[in-house]
Design a protein around this motif. Sequence first.
Motif, PDB file in Angstrom:
ATOM      1  N   ALA A  82      -1.217  11.328   2.429  1.00  0.00           N
ATOM      2  CA  ALA A  82      -1.612  11.285   1.017  1.00  0.00           C
ATOM      3  C   ALA A  82      -0.358  11.365   0.132  1.00  0.00           C
ATOM      4  O   ALA A  82       0.657  11.921   0.553  1.00  0.00           O
ATOM      5  N   PRO A  83      -0.433  10.828  -1.080  1.00  0.00           N
ATOM      6  CA  PRO A  83       0.739  10.858  -1.964  1.00  0.00           C
ATOM      7  C   PRO A  83       1.271  12.277  -2.142  1.00  0.00           C
ATOM      8  O   PRO A  83       0.487  13.232  -2.252  1.00  0.00           O
TER       9      PRO A  83
ATOM     10  N   GLU B 119       0.824  -1.216   0.000  1.00  0.00           N
ATOM     11  CA  GLU B 119       0.000   0.000   0.000  1.00  0.00           C
ATOM     12  C   GLU B 119       0.861   1.269   0.000  1.00  0.00           C
ATOM     13  O   GLU B 119       0.385   2.354  -0.329  1.00  0.00           O
ATOM     14  N   PHE B 120       2.140   1.128   0.409  1.00  0.00           N
ATOM     15  CA  PHE B 120       2.948   2.324   0.633  1.00  0.00           C
ATOM     16  C   PHE B 120       3.956   2.592  -0.476  1.00  0.00           C
ATOM     17  O   PHE B 120       4.563   1.671  -1.028  1.00  0.00           O
TER      18      PHE B 120
ATOM     19  N   GLU C 105       3.794   7.484   3.110  1.00  0.00           N
ATOM     20  CA  GLU C 105       2.838   7.892   2.065  1.00  0.00           C
ATOM     21  C   GLU C 105       2.169   6.697   1.407  1.00  0.00           C
ATOM     22  O   GLU C 105       2.823   5.691   1.108  1.00  0.00           O
ATOM     23  N   LEU C 106       0.876   6.848   1.149  1.00  0.00           N
ATOM     24  CA  LEU C 106       0.162   5.829   0.374  1.00  0.00           C
ATOM     25  C   LEU C 106       0.550   5.951  -1.098  1.00  0.00           C
ATOM     26  O   LEU C 106       0.826   7.058  -1.584  1.00  0.00           O
ATOM     27  N   ARG C 107       0.557   4.817  -1.788  1.00  0.00           N
ATOM     28  CA  ARG C 107       0.755   4.895  -3.233  1.00  0.00           C
ATOM     29  C   ARG C 107      -0.529   5.432  -3.856  1.00  0.00           C
ATOM     30  O   ARG C 107      -1.628   5.150  -3.352  1.00  0.00           O
ATOM     31  N   PRO C 108      -0.449   6.209  -4.957  1.00  0.00           N
ATOM     32  CA  PRO C 108      -1.652   6.859  -5.489  1.00  0.00           C
ATOM     33  C   PRO C 108      -2.815   5.893  -5.721  1.00  0.00           C
ATOM     34  O   PRO C 108      -3.954   6.207  -5.384  1.00  0.00           O
ATOM     35  N   ASP C 109      -2.543   4.688  -6.251  1.00  0.00           N
ATOM     36  CA  ASP C 109      -3.661   3.769  -6.513  1.00  0.00           C
ATOM     37  C   ASP C 109      -4.358   3.352  -5.214  1.00  0.00           C
ATOM     38  O   ASP C 109      -5.576   3.277  -5.133  1.00  0.00           O
ATOM     39  N   TYR C 110      -3.578   3.140  -4.154  1.00  0.00           N
ATOM     40  CA  TYR C 110      -4.206   2.781  -2.875  1.00  0.00           C
ATOM     41  C   TYR C 110      -4.907   3.974  -2.247  1.00  0.00           C
ATOM     42  O   TYR C 110      -5.911   3.843  -1.564  1.00  0.00           O
ATOM     43  N   PHE C 111      -4.353   5.157  -2.489  1.00  0.00           N
ATOM     44  CA  PHE C 111      -4.961   6.364  -1.939  1.00  0.00           C
ATOM     45  C   PHE C 111      -6.384   6.495  -2.468  1.00  0.00           C
ATOM     46  O   PHE C 111      -7.338   6.648  -1.719  1.00  0.00           O
TER      47      PHE C 111
ATOM     48  N   TYR D 264       9.038   7.969   3.516  1.00  0.00           N
ATOM     49  CA  TYR D 264       8.680   7.934   4.935  1.00  0.00           C
ATOM     50  C   TYR D 264       9.531   8.927   5.715  1.00  0.00           C
ATOM     51  O   TYR D 264      10.580   9.382   5.237  1.00  0.00           O
ATOM     52  N   MET D 265       9.081   9.243   6.910  1.00  0.00           N
ATOM     53  CA  MET D 265       9.816  10.184   7.762  1.00  0.00           C
ATOM     54  C   MET D 265       9.668   9.760   9.222  1.00  0.00           C
ATOM     55  O   MET D 265       8.565   9.431   9.665  1.00  0.00           O
ATOM     56  N   LEU D 266      10.784   9.742   9.955  1.00  0.00           N
ATOM     57  CA  LEU D 266      10.726   9.482  11.396  1.00  0.00           C
ATOM     58  C   LEU D 266      10.798  10.832  12.105  1.00  0.00           C
ATOM     59  O   LEU D 266      11.706  11.621  11.826  1.00  0.00           O
TER      60      LEU D 266
END
Length: 436
Positions: free
Chosen positions: A415-416, A351-352, A374-380, A356-358
């Motif tokens: 969101a992407p 899905e991702f 971040e979600l991938r656009p298709d999963y978003f 990413y960020m810590l």
Amino acid sequence: MIWNPTKECMSREQMRELQGKRLHKIVEYVYHNVPFYRNKLQEMDLSPADIRTIDDIVKLPFTTKKDLRDNYPFGLQAAPQSEIIRIHASSGTTGNPTIVGYTRKDISIWSECMARSLTSFGVTRNDIFSVSYGYGLFTGGLGAHNGVETIGASVVPASTGNTEKHARLIRDLGITGIACTPSYALYLAETMDKLGISKDQIKLRVGAFGAEPWTENMRTEIQNRLGLKGFNIYGLSEIMGPSVSYECEEQNGSHINEDHFFPEIIDPVTLEPLEPGQTGELVFTTLTKEGMPVIRYRTRDLCSLIPGECPCGRTNVRMSAIQGRTDDMLIIRGINVFPSQVESVVLTMEEFAPVYMLIVDRVNNLDTLMVQVELRPDYFNATLDTPAAISELEKRFADKLRSVLSISAKVQIKAPGTIERSEGKSKHVIDKRQLF
Ligand code: DLL
């Protein structure tokens, strides 16, 4: 008081002679028992006979965390499994932890080093001493525990967690000493405030603090709030655990147990040795370890060696406080965390996007970790209108992270395109704490 004056106060000439003899022996030992080292030495056309004095150490190759990872789990172990009586593990940069096996002699030397440290802090057999580092695969709990037993104080194996109960025990048992991370000490002080336990109701007088960087400001705050004197203790799993070095009453650097762990400071880029007093990367060679000896292990910790005599009478060399790291390892609530571990989890979830960020912070003296991904656009598009799906995904991600990192993190699914991109080297960490 000095636990072992023979070893802690020997002349520099005697120490170097002892180190030279031990170095020769350990090189011979790994040459015959660890193919990894034998191959490395042969590639450099070196044999154990070439290593006679401690000055010869510069001829030897370095060992890195990557070498430990590549030889997971037991590739660098020198002693047969039947001689190993304990195994600890610490975080690796990816899924695999670093595994370290100890023989009975290793555990006994570790306990001796820990006894030297505690004695240097003023702990005696008359103390009641709480070990509040985590017990388990982490070396802090059991390592400190053995040292307290060695000097004959009464050990209270409190471990971490259940802080309210611990605070009451400190008051009710008249606990006089504590070993924990400096941030846990502050959290404990806060818990005591909450419970209405005041400084004059408790008998704490000594703290052995380490496993993470801490500042003089933190020392002052802990001392004022808990009414004790706080001492630094340093170590790392690959070398031994707590008590590779320890402060004395002068509190001007930490004395290294250099009859067992030989320190060098190198330039992390050129790998050339630096002069005493110069800051660089700390490198250790274990001189007596049987289970998993390491030759010129690059710790990634930045510090300097402090030349000259210490008024306390100990002659073993001191190291400054750790001033940073040469890699991106974070220490969160005493646990080592690499951004690459988070990445390895992100990559397992379709899905991702790999973005990413810590975000690390300290709230009420407790470290917090938030991981944004971040979600991938298709999963978003597919999940946008189903909040239940998002929260299920968050939970799944958080669970996976906890099992890989050994600490819990808050997660935020974005969101992407909404996590900030950097132009150069991608940035994965925002650390809002001021540790160095
Ligand atoms: O933290 C061992 C330890 C336990 C030391 C309890 C002291 C007390 P690791 O989990 O392998 O082992 O983490 C080692 O922690 O390379 C440093 O970056 C950092 N560290 C440890 N002690 C200190 C300290 C244990 N006193 C890594 N000051 C090391 C600053 C420290 N950093």
